[in-house]
Design a protein around this motif. Structure first.
Motif, PDB file in Angstrom:
ATOM      1  N   THR A   1       5.978   3.032   1.342  1.00 36.28           N
ATOM      2  CA  THR A   1       5.089   1.740   1.116  1.00 36.28           C
ATOM      3  C   THR A   1       4.983   0.780   2.362  1.00 36.28           C
ATOM      4  O   THR A   1       6.132   0.353   2.951  1.00 36.28           O
ATOM      5  CB  THR A   1       5.876   1.070  -0.003  1.00 36.28           C
TER       6      THR A   1
ATOM      7  N   THR B   1       7.061  -1.399   6.687  1.00 33.54           N
ATOM      8  CA  THR B   1       7.101   0.107   6.273  1.00 33.54           C
ATOM      9  C   THR B   1       8.240   0.464   5.563  1.00 33.54           C
ATOM     10  O   THR B   1       9.418   0.395   6.564  1.00 33.54           O
ATOM     11  CB  THR B   1       6.260   0.980   6.930  1.00 33.54           C
TER      12      THR B   1
ATOM     13  N   THR C   1       3.591   7.350   9.953  1.00 33.20           N
ATOM     14  CA  THR C   1       2.164   7.410  10.665  1.00 33.20           C
ATOM     15  C   THR C   1       1.523   8.723  11.219  1.00 33.20           C
ATOM     16  O   THR C   1       1.511   8.938  12.326  1.00 33.20           O
ATOM     17  CB  THR C   1       2.428   6.152  11.868  1.00 33.20           C
TER      18      THR C   1
ATOM     19  N   GLU D   1       6.327   9.910   2.213  1.00 36.48           N
ATOM     20  CA  GLU D   1       6.176   8.944   1.069  1.00 36.48           C
ATOM     21  C   GLU D   1       6.450   7.695   1.317  1.00 36.48           C
ATOM     22  O   GLU D   1       7.839   7.444   1.591  1.00 36.48           O
ATOM     23  CB  GLU D   1       6.788   9.347  -0.145  1.00 36.48           C
TER      24      GLU D   1
ATOM     25  N   THR E   1       0.748  -1.182  -0.053  1.00 33.58           N
ATOM     26  CA  THR E   1       0.009   0.117  -0.165  1.00 33.58           C
ATOM     27  C   THR E   1       0.828   1.258   0.041  1.00 33.58           C
ATOM     28  O   THR E   1       1.695   1.561   0.880  1.00 33.58           O
ATOM     29  CB  THR E   1      -0.870   0.097   1.354  1.00 33.58           C
ATOM     30  N   ASP E   2       0.509   2.224  -0.890  1.00 32.98           N
ATOM     31  CA  ASP E   2       1.470   3.129  -1.109  1.00 32.98           C
ATOM     32  C   ASP E   2       0.618   4.666  -0.602  1.00 32.98           C
ATOM     33  O   ASP E   2      -0.514   4.809  -0.643  1.00 32.98           O
ATOM     34  CB  ASP E   2       1.853   3.678  -2.604  1.00 32.98           C
ATOM     35  N   LEU E   3       1.390   5.266   0.656  1.00 30.37           N
ATOM     36  CA  LEU E   3       0.665   6.263   1.233  1.00 30.37           C
ATOM     37  C   LEU E   3       1.897   7.257   1.288  1.00 30.37           C
ATOM     38  O   LEU E   3       3.031   7.313   0.981  1.00 30.37           O
ATOM     39  CB  LEU E   3       0.570   5.960   2.801  1.00 30.37           C
ATOM     40  N   GLY E   4       1.086   8.597   1.521  1.00 29.95           N
ATOM     41  CA  GLY E   4       1.783   9.747   1.786  1.00 29.95           C
ATOM     42  C   GLY E   4       2.504  10.338   0.344  1.00 29.95           C
ATOM     43  O   GLY E   4       2.179   9.929  -0.635  1.00 29.95           O
TER      44      GLY E   4
END
Length: 276
Positions: free
Chosen positions: A160, A180, A190, A158, A148-151
């Motif tokens: 994963t 992460t 987070t 940024e 899941t890619d976030l940020g």
């Protein structure tokens, strides 16, 4: 094996730096040809590490548990952050490359840990929680984990998230496990912060240079504290505490959760205005 007892939010408010580190920071996870385990009374989670080099190491129960074997009433998730590892589970051999993981279910009798090459030793991060049902041993390579890619780079977070053991991946009784990895130029993890009152969490920070540090934020949202964490050190996070952080460079961390709820999205996000 070391034991960490639970602390209430009220107790933590009065702790100085040394006390916070004593209760929540695990400074030594890996040591050559040793197994280090820490038993946390938060959801009975065990956090530890093994670095087999010249010797094969066994994962055995501590005498204080009063059980016949480590997995009599437990399950475990192991992630390798070093050179190729060989884990033998009741005579069946599993080879783990870097960032591969292995789930071991309740009822297993014997687990042995070794490095494929002593010149490039394995570093096996071990997490274990109580289990009430049997699930089969299963290997997970990082390319089979759920990403899941976030940020964004604009907010310096940024990253994963790779989920290994969870409701829609490799199943367990209550253990959830993943990695992460922050992208170059990103340092926050987070954030916005959150809590999940029905399960605790633990972090292992790694892929940090020797002089780099992560400032791990913890405590109640309105009463935050911090720990300064070096490479390959772990943090115990109570269910009532936020768990966020920022590094002096990008880094990676392994997260593990245990507790009542098995839903990954069970979290209460903290409004930035609430943080103090």
């Amino acid at each position: 094996m070391k034991v960490r007892h639970a602390s209430s939010p009220g107790e933590v408010k009065g702790m100085d730096t040394a006390e916070l580190r004593e209760h929540f920071l695990i400074e030594k996870v890996f040591e050559a040809d040793r197994v280090h385990l820490t038993y946390s009374h938060y959801d009975r989670l065990i956090i530890g590490g093994a670095q087999p080099i010249q010797e094969e190491l066994a994962l055995a129960a501590d005498p204080s548990w009063h059980v016949g074997s480590f997995f009599e009433r437990r399950e475990a998730g192991i992630i390798n952050i070093g050179g190729p590892a060989i884990i033998t589970v009741d005579g069946e051999t599993h080879t783990l490359d870097r960032l591969d993981a292995l789930y071991i279910g309740r009822g297993v009798q014997e687990v042995k840990l070794a490095s494929q090459d002593s010149g490039s030793p394995a570093k096996l991060y071990i997490t274990s929680a109580p289990a009430h049902a049997d699930h089969p041993t299963a290997k997970m390579a990082i390319d089979t984990a759920t990403p899941t890619d976030l940020g964004t780079i604009e907010t310096s977070n940024e990253r994963t998230i790779y989920k290994y053991i969870h409701q829609d991946g490799t199943r367990s009784c209550q253990l959830m496990l993943g990695v992460t990895i922050l992208k170059t130029g990103s340092v926050w993890n987070t954030m916005p912060a959150h809590v999940h009152d029905r399960r605790m969490e633990a972090y292992l920070y790694f892929d940090l240079q020797e002089d780099a540090r992560v400032f791990h934020l913890m405590g109640e949202p309105e009463e935050t504290r911090h720990l300064v964490v070096a490479n390959e050190q772990a943090v115990i996070s109570p269910s009532w505490s936020i768990h966020s952080g920022a590094g002096t460079s990008n880094y990676s961390f392994i997260w593990v959760m245990a507790g009542e709820n098995y839903t990954f999205q069970d979290m209460d996000v903290t409004d930035m205005k609430t943080l103090k």
